[in-house]
Design an enzyme around this catalytic site. Sequence first.
Site, PDB file in Angstrom:
ATOM      1  N   GLU A   1       1.272  -4.976  10.953  1.00 45.81           N
ATOM      2  CA  GLU A   1       0.797  -3.596  10.857  1.00 45.81           C
ATOM      3  C   GLU A   1       1.624  -2.808  11.859  1.00 45.81           C
ATOM      4  O   GLU A   1       1.424  -2.924  13.067  1.00 45.81           O
ATOM      5  CB  GLU A   1      -0.691  -3.502  11.223  1.00 45.81           C
ATOM      6  CG  GLU A   1      -1.622  -4.277  10.295  1.00 45.81           C
ATOM      7  CD  GLU A   1      -1.976  -3.498   9.033  1.00 45.81           C
ATOM      8  OE1 GLU A   1      -1.596  -2.314   8.927  1.00 45.81           O
ATOM      9  OE2 GLU A   1      -2.640  -4.082   8.164  1.00 45.81           O
TER      10      GLU A   1
ATOM     11  N   HIS B   1       2.892  -3.781   6.661  1.00 45.05           N
ATOM     12  CA  HIS B   1       1.926  -2.702   6.421  1.00 45.05           C
ATOM     13  C   HIS B   1       1.951  -1.748   7.614  1.00 45.05           C
ATOM     14  O   HIS B   1       2.683  -1.942   8.570  1.00 45.05           O
ATOM     15  CB  HIS B   1       0.510  -3.286   6.287  1.00 45.05           C
ATOM     16  CG  HIS B   1       0.295  -4.101   5.048  1.00 45.05           C
ATOM     17  ND1 HIS B   1      -0.464  -3.665   3.993  1.00 45.05           N
ATOM     18  CD2 HIS B   1       0.739  -5.334   4.691  1.00 45.05           C
ATOM     19  CE1 HIS B   1      -0.486  -4.580   3.040  1.00 45.05           C
ATOM     20  NE2 HIS B   1       0.239  -5.615   3.433  1.00 45.05           N
TER      21      HIS B   1
ATOM     22  N   ASN C   1      -3.829  -5.733  -2.101  1.00 43.51           N
ATOM     23  CA  ASN C   1      -4.071  -6.736  -1.063  1.00 43.51           C
ATOM     24  C   ASN C   1      -5.507  -7.269  -1.084  1.00 43.51           C
ATOM     25  O   ASN C   1      -5.977  -7.858  -0.124  1.00 43.51           O
ATOM     26  CB  ASN C   1      -3.733  -6.170   0.320  1.00 43.51           C
ATOM     27  CG  ASN C   1      -3.136  -7.236   1.225  1.00 43.51           C
ATOM     28  OD1 ASN C   1      -2.539  -8.203   0.738  1.00 43.51           O
ATOM     29  ND2 ASN C   1      -3.309  -7.084   2.526  1.00 43.51           N
TER      30      ASN C   1
ATOM     31  N   GLU D   1       1.769   3.808   3.108  1.00 41.71           N
ATOM     32  CA  GLU D   1       2.323   3.258   4.350  1.00 41.71           C
ATOM     33  C   GLU D   1       3.847   3.331   4.298  1.00 41.71           C
ATOM     34  O   GLU D   1       4.540   2.327   4.193  1.00 41.71           O
ATOM     35  CB  GLU D   1       1.793   1.827   4.535  1.00 41.71           C
ATOM     36  CG  GLU D   1       0.271   1.805   4.619  1.00 41.71           C
ATOM     37  CD  GLU D   1      -0.375   0.425   4.442  1.00 41.71           C
ATOM     38  OE1 GLU D   1       0.355  -0.582   4.381  1.00 41.71           O
ATOM     39  OE2 GLU D   1      -1.619   0.371   4.361  1.00 41.71           O
TER      40      GLU D   1
ATOM     41  N   HIS E   1       0.850  -1.202   0.000  1.00 44.12           N
ATOM     42  CA  HIS E   1       0.000   0.000   0.000  1.00 44.12           C
ATOM     43  C   HIS E   1       0.881   1.246   0.000  1.00 44.12           C
ATOM     44  O   HIS E   1       1.776   1.392   0.834  1.00 44.12           O
ATOM     45  CB  HIS E   1      -0.928  -0.001   1.219  1.00 44.12           C
ATOM     46  CG  HIS E   1      -1.984  -1.062   1.128  1.00 44.12           C
ATOM     47  ND1 HIS E   1      -2.322  -1.882   2.169  1.00 44.12           N
ATOM     48  CD2 HIS E   1      -2.760  -1.439   0.072  1.00 44.12           C
ATOM     49  CE1 HIS E   1      -3.280  -2.717   1.773  1.00 44.12           C
ATOM     50  NE2 HIS E   1      -3.561  -2.470   0.508  1.00 44.12           N
TER      51      HIS E   1
ATOM     52  N   ARG F   1      -3.329   4.929  -1.874  1.00 38.48           N
ATOM     53  CA  ARG F   1      -3.196   3.568  -1.336  1.00 38.48           C
ATOM     54  C   ARG F   1      -3.007   2.511  -2.429  1.00 38.48           C
ATOM     55  O   ARG F   1      -2.189   1.610  -2.324  1.00 38.48           O
ATOM     56  CB  ARG F   1      -4.465   3.248  -0.535  1.00 38.48           C
ATOM     57  CG  ARG F   1      -4.682   1.769  -0.194  1.00 38.48           C
ATOM     58  CD  ARG F   1      -5.988   1.630   0.590  1.00 38.48           C
ATOM     59  NE  ARG F   1      -6.452   0.258   0.698  1.00 38.48           N
ATOM     60  CZ  ARG F   1      -6.138  -0.561   1.697  1.00 38.48           C
ATOM     61  NH1 ARG F   1      -5.326  -0.167   2.644  1.00 38.48           N
ATOM     62  NH2 ARG F   1      -6.624  -1.783   1.749  1.00 38.48           N
TER      63      ARG F   1
HETATM   64 ZN    ZN Z   1      -1.549  -1.853   4.093  1.00 37.53          ZN
END
Ligand code: ZN
Length: 434
Positions: free
Chosen positions: A395, A321, A268, A196, A193, A251
């Site tokens: 994350e 991420h 994703n 990020e 993404h 994104r």
């Molecule tokens: Zn992500």
Amino acid sequence: MFHVPQRDSDTPGKSMERLFFLGFVAALAVSGAGGRYYGDKVLRLQPEIEEHLQFIKNVSRSAKVDFWKPHSVELVTTNRSVDFRVDADRVSDLQAGLEKIGLKYEVLIDNLQTLIENQFDRKASRSLDYSYESYHNWDQIESWTATIADENPNLISRFEIGRSYEERPIYLLRVGNRTGSLKPAIFLDCGIHAREWISPAFCQWFVKEAIRNFGTRSTLDTLVNELDFLVVPVVNVDGYSYSWTKDRLWRKTRSRNPGSACVGTDLNRNFNAQWCAGGASRDPCSEIYCGPQVESEKEVKAIAGCIRSHSSTIKAYLTIHSYSQKCLFPYSYTHALAFDHEELNNLASNAVDALTSLYGTPFEFGPGASSMYVASGGSDDWVYDLGIKYSFTFELRDTGKYGFLLPESQIRPTCEETMLAVYHIASYVLNHLY
Ligand SMILES: [Zn+2]
């Protein structure tokens, strides 16, 4: 396992000079990106009843809100907080509406543009060395992949595993000393993404640490002796570039969608794991658009193709991420537990303990569906169903104070703590080869 290194002919010194210059230009480009987010706020809502959900859905029909967590209005449920950005000129109307229906909220970010500019909070280094505590644009990262491979031929090789929609090369760095025999591998990807940014910063940090530890008999040195790490520093190269030049909060990919003015697919959601079932959208304007067909995106084809052709040597998959401080494992596309649930859960628990031990950063862990939300077409589920048991999504920081705009001053601690989790998983995998 790979045979054709692709390198450019720049000398390291020349590359570094170019990187330094590009860094200067890039910082100007982003900080001056037209001030398009001036006065925009990010709010965190706490919907409790159906009326609140309806209100959020109505608000989302306006193009002036952008969901950060969850990533799309389709994923909003009661009793789970919702972070979204709202345009400056809509803030007061929205706040009045929230108060009228009693929907609790807090202002996470008061002026988004200020935060975008403040990401670059690290004092400019006088050194011409590549800084791993700064964010780098794609041109810089691309040059870095060439330089780092040239300078460390015993440890690192660079391969082009495909091209993006806009024809940018997607690079894989194989990090592992040459033993002459086929080694088990761990696949590590970053930057699926675009917005990020801490994610590509982590992949670069990992490679830097492997070089720094080479020959020291440290944990990481042992790991790169016994394993190959297949590192893709930026998967979504087009989106990442766009997030530097046009829209910091982009994104998706940059592929065009015939018949729609909206651009891009969520990488994703594009993998072959219950593709476009729950938690994905068929609307090209959605942030979780699954694409016109499974593996429609060239970036997914590159990653999936590479993993498929080395699926017998790849023993673990880690995908990085942000944000929310979670370590997730399959499944995300269903609430059903994975066959290896207990082992994955224990491993995630211990990896998170290692991570937290450094700075006390709280991290949650669990299957994606229950710990985050149901989402189909994700890379971790696809890899797991392919037979690669140790499949994890990280994350990284934070939990919403800065969100995607994590300042550079947090790159070091974030990467340091995440390295401990990666060490833990990699060491475990090495002791549990299958
Ligand atoms: Zn992500």
